[in-house]
Design an enzyme around this catalytic site. Structure first.
Site, PDB file in Angstrom:
ATOM      1  N   LYS A  35       0.904  -1.197   0.079  1.00  0.00           N
ATOM      2  CA  LYS A  35      -0.029   0.031  -0.056  1.00  0.00           C
ATOM      3  C   LYS A  35       0.910   1.301   0.079  1.00  0.00           C
ATOM      4  O   LYS A  35       1.851   1.326   0.912  1.00  0.00           O
ATOM      5  CB  LYS A  35      -0.935  -0.033   1.188  1.00  0.00           C
ATOM      6  CG  LYS A  35      -1.904   1.280   1.257  1.00  0.00           C
ATOM      7  CD  LYS A  35      -2.818   1.152   2.416  1.00  0.00           C
ATOM      8  CE  LYS A  35      -2.496   1.847   3.513  1.00  0.00           C
ATOM      9  NZ  LYS A  35      -2.241   3.245   3.632  1.00  0.00           N
ATOM     10  N   ASP A  62      -3.199   4.394  -1.847  1.00  0.00           N
ATOM     11  CA  ASP A  62      -4.264   4.970  -1.034  1.00  0.00           C
ATOM     12  C   ASP A  62      -4.451   6.327  -1.007  1.00  0.00           C
ATOM     13  O   ASP A  62      -3.693   7.229  -0.223  1.00  0.00           O
ATOM     14  CB  ASP A  62      -3.603   4.609   0.260  1.00  0.00           C
ATOM     15  CG  ASP A  62      -4.571   4.974   1.606  1.00  0.00           C
ATOM     16  OD1 ASP A  62      -5.759   5.375   1.279  1.00  0.00           O
ATOM     17  OD2 ASP A  62      -4.301   4.693   2.822  1.00  0.00           O
ATOM     18  N   LYS A  64      -7.204   8.219  -1.498  1.00  0.00           N
ATOM     19  CA  LYS A  64      -8.498   8.866  -0.951  1.00  0.00           C
ATOM     20  C   LYS A  64      -9.085   9.988  -1.770  1.00  0.00           C
ATOM     21  O   LYS A  64      -9.242  11.174  -1.356  1.00  0.00           O
ATOM     22  CB  LYS A  64      -8.375   9.379   0.694  1.00  0.00           C
ATOM     23  CG  LYS A  64      -8.084   8.083   1.300  1.00  0.00           C
ATOM     24  CD  LYS A  64      -8.417   8.265   2.684  1.00  0.00           C
ATOM     25  CE  LYS A  64      -7.776   7.295   3.723  1.00  0.00           C
ATOM     26  NZ  LYS A  64      -6.263   6.968   3.675  1.00  0.00           N
ATOM     27  N   ASP A  67     -13.348  14.631  -5.298  1.00  0.00           N
ATOM     28  CA  ASP A  67     -13.250  15.936  -6.000  1.00  0.00           C
ATOM     29  C   ASP A  67     -14.658  15.745  -6.945  1.00  0.00           C
ATOM     30  O   ASP A  67     -15.414  14.832  -6.908  1.00  0.00           O
ATOM     31  CB  ASP A  67     -12.008  15.969  -6.869  1.00  0.00           C
ATOM     32  CG  ASP A  67     -11.622  17.535  -7.088  1.00  0.00           C
ATOM     33  OD1 ASP A  67     -12.417  18.499  -7.481  1.00  0.00           O
ATOM     34  OD2 ASP A  67     -10.601  17.892  -6.570  1.00  0.00           O
ATOM     35  N   THR A 118     -11.950   6.542  10.554  1.00  0.00           N
ATOM     36  CA  THR A 118     -11.783   5.994  12.115  1.00  0.00           C
ATOM     37  C   THR A 118     -11.649   7.196  12.950  1.00  0.00           C
ATOM     38  O   THR A 118     -12.079   7.046  14.038  1.00  0.00           O
ATOM     39  CB  THR A 118     -11.127   4.740  12.271  1.00  0.00           C
ATOM     40  OG1 THR A 118      -9.949   5.000  11.522  1.00  0.00           O
ATOM     41  CG2 THR A 118     -11.747   3.441  11.596  1.00  0.00           C
ATOM     42  N   ARG A 208       3.745  -0.499  10.235  1.00  0.00           N
ATOM     43  CA  ARG A 208       4.517  -0.463  11.430  1.00  0.00           C
ATOM     44  C   ARG A 208       4.837  -1.567  11.979  1.00  0.00           C
ATOM     45  O   ARG A 208       6.294  -2.210  11.886  1.00  0.00           O
ATOM     46  CB  ARG A 208       4.305   0.612  12.331  1.00  0.00           C
ATOM     47  CG  ARG A 208       4.184   2.031  11.657  1.00  0.00           C
ATOM     48  CD  ARG A 208       3.860   2.930  12.514  1.00  0.00           C
ATOM     49  NE  ARG A 208       2.071   2.850  12.562  1.00  0.00           N
ATOM     50  CZ  ARG A 208       1.439   3.663  13.307  1.00  0.00           C
ATOM     51  NH1 ARG A 208       1.732   4.674  13.947  1.00  0.00           N
ATOM     52  NH2 ARG A 208       0.226   3.280  13.117  1.00  0.00           N
TER      53      ARG A 208
END
Ligand code: C5P
Length: 233
Positions: A35, A62, A64, A67, A118, A208
């Site tokens: 990703k 990714d 997002k 528009d 989230t 991570r």
């Protein structure tokens, strides 16, 4: 049946393009895909995406997007030309924007919709003017996504099973995945890899705990092992 490793997507965040390419090269034989988020994309641009795509694993970009439809369609077309396998858009952009994204994506690029971030709690949602509980907002936005013809959703592990039940064919990408031995970091609502698989995740996204491990290859293998255990149980 897919192999356990095919589900694991490693998030290449908080690193330079050189580090990202190096890490992806080490992990390419162990994982399902990668990703690339706005942090790496804004530093390394299309070049870093091309380098990672060239390793032969699918890339989820990714970005997002949110528009006007024509602009999103052009953005998705550029993603398609880069060879990325998935891109995401905000369901809140509305049906016309989602349809434009899907049309530009063709069959090459899967369009995944983000419902409610989230980080947005009930109070923030209300301040924006969104009615109902976060769960209701997620469901409403997911319906907008479905009406727009998207291929699937980015969802927390907690909501994945519900979306899977509503739309059996949707592609579900689930971040916030931790082995029980890992530290939570800033993630609060986490699921384990086997739980993500059982909830119906198609892309199990881990950053991570793999990228910052002393031995990222061993860490990726440990995640794959836990997914395999979920698949076997
Ligand atoms: O390092 P970590 O495993 O927490 O990385 C998870 C990835 O998924 C990051 O790229 C993060 O931005 C993304 N993400 C998330 N939680 C969400 C949505 C996206 O962690 N709710």
């Amino acid at each position: 049946m897919r192999q356990a490793s095919e589900y694991l997507y490693v998030a290449l965040d908080q690193m330079t393009p050189e580090e990202a390419e190096g890490l992806a090269r080490r992990l390419a034989a162990e994982v399902g895909g990668f990703k690339v988020g706005m942090d790496l994309f804004n530093q390394g641009g299309p070049q870093v995406v091309r380098q990672i795509v060239a390793l032969g694993r699918p890339v989820f970009l990714d970005l997002k997007l949110h528009d006007i439809p024509q602009t999103v369609a052009r953005g998705v077309k550029a993603v398609r030309e880069l060879g990325a396998r998935y891109v995401n858009v905000h369901a809140a952009g509305g049906t016309a924007m989602l349809q434009a994204a899907k049309e530009a994506a063709g069959d090459d690029v899967g369009v995944l919709a983000v419902t409610l971030l989230t980080s947005i709690d009930g109070e923030t949602a209300q301040a924006i003017g969104w009615q109902g509980s976060p769960a209701q907002i997620v469901e409403r936005l997911a319906r907008i996504g479905q009406e727009g013809g998207v291929d699937g959703f980015v969802t927390s592990g907690e909501e994945a099973a519900r979306l899977r039940a509503l739309w059996p064919g949707a592609v579900l990408a689930v971040p916030g995945v931790r082995r029980s031995a890992d530290s939570l970091g800033d993630q609060r609502r986490v699921v384990t890899p086997d739980a993500a698989w059982r909830a119906g995740a198609d892309l199990i996204i881990v950053g991570r705990p793999i990228a910052r491990a002393a031995d990222p290859v061993a860490a990726a293998q440990a995640f794959v092992q836990e997914i395999a255990e979920g698949m076997a149980s």
